[in-house]
Enzyme design. Structure first.
Site, PDB file in Angstrom:
ATOM      1  N   ILE A  11      44.733  -5.733  26.999  1.00 55.24           N
ATOM      2  CA  ILE A  11      44.623  -4.190  26.963  1.00 55.24           C
ATOM      3  C   ILE A  11      45.355  -2.932  27.693  1.00 55.24           C
ATOM      4  O   ILE A  11      45.194  -1.616  27.169  1.00 55.24           O
ATOM      5  CB  ILE A  11      43.340  -4.373  27.641  1.00 55.24           C
ATOM      6  N   SER A  12      46.749  -3.280  28.088  1.00 57.67           N
ATOM      7  CA  SER A  12      46.900  -2.563  28.540  1.00 57.67           C
ATOM      8  C   SER A  12      48.157  -2.152  27.913  1.00 57.67           C
ATOM      9  O   SER A  12      48.898  -2.432  27.551  1.00 57.67           O
ATOM     10  CB  SER A  12      47.782  -3.237  30.111  1.00 57.67           C
ATOM     11  N   PRO A  13      48.640  -0.761  27.485  1.00 57.57           N
ATOM     12  CA  PRO A  13      49.714   0.288  26.659  1.00 57.57           C
ATOM     13  C   PRO A  13      51.118  -0.261  27.347  1.00 57.57           C
ATOM     14  O   PRO A  13      51.620  -0.555  27.245  1.00 57.57           O
ATOM     15  CB  PRO A  13      49.154   0.802  26.910  1.00 57.57           C
ATOM     16  N   ALA A  15      52.083  -2.677  29.424  1.00 56.33           N
ATOM     17  CA  ALA A  15      52.371  -4.341  29.418  1.00 56.33           C
ATOM     18  C   ALA A  15      52.823  -4.123  27.428  1.00 56.33           C
ATOM     19  O   ALA A  15      53.859  -4.892  27.969  1.00 56.33           O
ATOM     20  CB  ALA A  15      51.276  -5.218  29.717  1.00 56.33           C
TER      21      ALA A  15
END
Length: 213
Positions: A11-13, A15
């Site tokens: 979900i994390s850009p 990451a």
């Protein structure tokens, strides 16, 4: 050779950016990486926080910044059709392709690019089915074993002090965020700053005031 653990949630850009940049940022160093999916939402719940995309002005800035960072580092990136999306299907699929909560780089790369390239809906059921067909997991992503491994990854990460993704752990030290990659590289190179008391000193600063809800 240093052993590195890379904690991620698709979900994390940030990451995604850190995952793509990691090999280049550690070029020439001796290291081995294991990739562990975790549920970022559980971190937020544990620490009583909202995610960046849940605060309207921060949401806008987050998307602008990640797109600029992608441009600046030459990383292909497109915002998904909707964000935040429910990442559980992607996380469980990735875990189902690995063992003991770990996934290999190919699996993590394939899932990250599913979410952050092309601009489509990352959680679309038809796309998830196609992704599953591509990855051919050895276990059922909806099975209890896979769910338990993802939960164990998340619980262990929280117990180790993680509060966000991406986080890289090496020698018990936690490096959080895409912008921590240069700091991680310097540590692995034996940078002089890390031989001082600065790392531990940061944890000893007393709180001058605590905000009450």
């Amino acid at each position: 050779m240093k052993q590195i653990t890379f904690y991620l949630d698709f979900i994390s850009p940030y990451a995604y950016l850190a995952f793509e940049e990691l090999p280049r940022s550690l070029e020439g160093l001796s290291y081995a990486v294991e990739y562990r999916p975790v549920l970022f939402a559980a971190f937020l719940k544990k620490h009583g926080q909202l995610g960046p995309a849940e605060i309207a002005p921060k949401r806008d800035w987050t998307y602008r910044q990640v797109l600029w960072n992608a441009h600046a580092h030459g990383i292909p990136m497109d915002l998904p059709a909707a964000h935040p999306f429910n990442p559980l299907g992607l996380l469980r699929l990735a875990v189902a392709c690995g063992s003991d909560g770990r996934v290999n780089r190919y699996v993590a790369e394939t899932v990250f690019r599913h979410a952050w390239r092309g601009g489509a809906d990352a959680a679309d059921p038809a796309r998830l089915d196609a992704l599953r067909a591509q990855l051919q997991p050895t276990r059922d992503p909806a099975g209890e074993e896979v769910k338990a491994e993802l939960k164990a990854n998340t619980d262990q990460a929280i117990a180790r002090g993680l509060f966000g993704v991406p986080t890289v752990e090496v020698d018990g030290k936690l490096f959080w965020g895409f912008d921590a990659l240069p700091m991680l590289r310097e540590y692995l190179q034996g940078g002089e700053w890390f031989a001082t008391d600065a790392w531990d000193q940061a944890a000893r600063v007393p709180a001058g005031q605590t905000r009450r809800s």
